[in-house]
Structure formats: structure tokens, C-alpha cells
Design an enzyme around this catalytic site. Sequence first.
Site, PDB file in Angstrom:
ATOM      1  N   ASN A  95       0.832  -1.193   0.000  1.00  0.00           N
ATOM      2  CA  ASN A  95       0.000   0.000   0.000  1.00  0.00           C
ATOM      3  C   ASN A  95       0.871   1.248   0.000  1.00  0.00           C
ATOM      4  O   ASN A  95       2.100   1.174  -0.014  1.00  0.00           O
ATOM      5  CB  ASN A  95      -0.954  -0.040   1.198  1.00  0.00           C
ATOM      6  CG  ASN A  95      -2.289   0.614   0.890  1.00  0.00           C
ATOM      7  OD1 ASN A  95      -2.367   1.606   0.172  1.00  0.00           O
ATOM      8  ND2 ASN A  95      -3.363   0.052   1.437  1.00  0.00           N
ATOM      9  N   HIS A 125      24.730   1.878   9.922  1.00  0.00           N
ATOM     10  CA  HIS A 125      25.963   2.641  10.067  1.00  0.00           C
ATOM     11  C   HIS A 125      26.772   2.099  11.243  1.00  0.00           C
ATOM     12  O   HIS A 125      26.203   1.511  12.165  1.00  0.00           O
ATOM     13  CB  HIS A 125      25.666   4.120  10.313  1.00  0.00           C
ATOM     14  CG  HIS A 125      24.831   4.755   9.249  1.00  0.00           C
ATOM     15  ND1 HIS A 125      25.366   5.362   8.147  1.00  0.00           N
ATOM     16  CD2 HIS A 125      23.478   4.871   9.130  1.00  0.00           C
ATOM     17  CE1 HIS A 125      24.393   5.833   7.385  1.00  0.00           C
ATOM     18  NE2 HIS A 125      23.243   5.550   7.962  1.00  0.00           N
ATOM     19  N   GLY A 152       0.271  -1.538   9.274  1.00  0.00           N
ATOM     20  CA  GLY A 152       0.632  -0.174   8.948  1.00  0.00           C
ATOM     21  C   GLY A 152       1.757   0.379   9.810  1.00  0.00           C
ATOM     22  O   GLY A 152       1.825   0.128  11.013  1.00  0.00           O
ATOM     23  N   THR A 175      13.044  -5.737  15.394  1.00  0.00           N
ATOM     24  CA  THR A 175      14.500  -5.677  15.538  1.00  0.00           C
ATOM     25  C   THR A 175      15.149  -7.052  15.513  1.00  0.00           C
ATOM     26  O   THR A 175      16.364  -7.156  15.356  1.00  0.00           O
ATOM     27  CB  THR A 175      14.883  -4.974  16.851  1.00  0.00           C
ATOM     28  OG1 THR A 175      14.341  -5.716  17.948  1.00  0.00           O
ATOM     29  CG2 THR A 175      14.337  -3.553  16.890  1.00  0.00           C
ATOM     30  N   ARG A 190       7.423  -8.352  19.621  1.00  0.00           N
ATOM     31  CA  ARG A 190       7.497  -9.628  20.336  1.00  0.00           C
ATOM     32  C   ARG A 190       6.355 -10.532  19.878  1.00  0.00           C
ATOM     33  O   ARG A 190       5.284 -10.053  19.500  1.00  0.00           O
ATOM     34  CB  ARG A 190       7.398  -9.417  21.849  1.00  0.00           C
ATOM     35  CG  ARG A 190       8.553  -8.637  22.459  1.00  0.00           C
ATOM     36  CD  ARG A 190       8.398  -8.531  23.963  1.00  0.00           C
ATOM     37  NE  ARG A 190       9.543  -7.899  24.609  1.00  0.00           N
ATOM     38  CZ  ARG A 190       9.669  -6.603  24.800  1.00  0.00           C
ATOM     39  NH1 ARG A 190       8.707  -5.786  24.390  1.00  0.00           N
ATOM     40  NH2 ARG A 190      10.747  -6.096  25.394  1.00  0.00           N
TER      41      ARG A 190
END
Length: 206
Positions: A95, A125, A152, A175, A190
Site C-alpha cells: 500500500n 551505520h 501499517g 528488531t 514480540r
Amino acid sequence: MAETITAQQAAERCPEWQKMVAGEPYDAGHPELKAARERCRSLYHSFNTCWQEKPERDALLHDLLGGRGDLCAINPPFFCDYGANIFVGENFYANVGCTILDVCEVHIGDNVLLAPGVQIYTATHPVAVAPRIKGVEFGKPVRIGHNVWIGGSVVICPGVTIGDNSVIGAGSVVTKDVPAGVVAAGNPCRVLRPMTAEELAAGEPD
């Protein structure tokens, strides 16, 4: 105006491209990489201002992405770094407002849905100050399995793998890897629960 070059030309002409896609430290300011990004920006600008879904958008996506299935729909605006390192499967839908920073490869399976504002990052980085201010960058690939729904404004960080059939709730920051067949959400993301047998079987022929 700087020369614009294809990703294939960059790969052939620029050792920094090889370092980049391998996840090694590289110089993002190298002229060949700048030229490849310029070509990418030109293509996604044309895509984002094209209001004819077919065949014009399909032709632009063919030139922009590294690989895609026959059924591939992306609603503009869409943004990426190179495009050539993005590979999506059949029946892919993204979307509006999707951004993919593809300094490393991004592989997305079949039947994947991306809600508005999804961000997929392979670029990162150094934590150390000295190389970071000198412009050293590197990347980690991202992989998303088959039949995945990403809610979203989800952010998927470098190096993450999301397993088949999983659902990522809106607003999550992913992550770490997410296993197959789960519902996951949060910042950091999680696992909330495994999907039920009925949920996993939905859509299968009787």
C-alpha cells in the site's frame, strides 16, 4: 547532470557495489553508486506520478525491481535506494508510502501484504563515531516469507527474517527475527501468540 547507470553496470564497474551487497563496509559516496541511485530515483519518480496501473506501472516496476512475480501491485508513492536488490514473489501488494532501503538484498515471498507506511531497512551505520562521520556504511539483508501480513507503519530493521504465515501488528518495530506462524507486535516487536490451526488453514481448498 551525473550519468545514470543500471545496477548491472554498477556491479560490473564498481567494487563498492560488491562490498555493499555483501554486507561489508563500503563508501556510499562512490560516483558509481550515486549514479545508480540517481537512476533509481528517476524510475520511482516516474512510477509515483503514473496514474495508469497497467501496463505503464508494470513496465516501470520491471525496470526498477530486481525480480518480481507476475502479480505485483504497489500503490504510489514508493521509495527505495537501488531497486535492483528487491525481489518479491507472486501476489505481492504494498500500500501507499512504502520505503525499502535496499543496499543489501530484500527477499519477499508469495502472497505478502504490506499496509500503508511500511519501512524495510537493510542499511545501517557503524556505532563508532570516527568511521560513521567519514561516511562508512554497511547493510544486512532482510527476508520475509510467504503469506505474511505486515501492518501499517511497521519498521523492519536490518538483518531481520520473518517466517511464513506470520502477522506483524501495526506500529511494530521489528528488531529481531520473527518465527513462522505467529502473531507479533510491539516496540520492540514480540511474539504475542501462535496462530491457530484454523487461521493457518484459512484459504486452503476444502
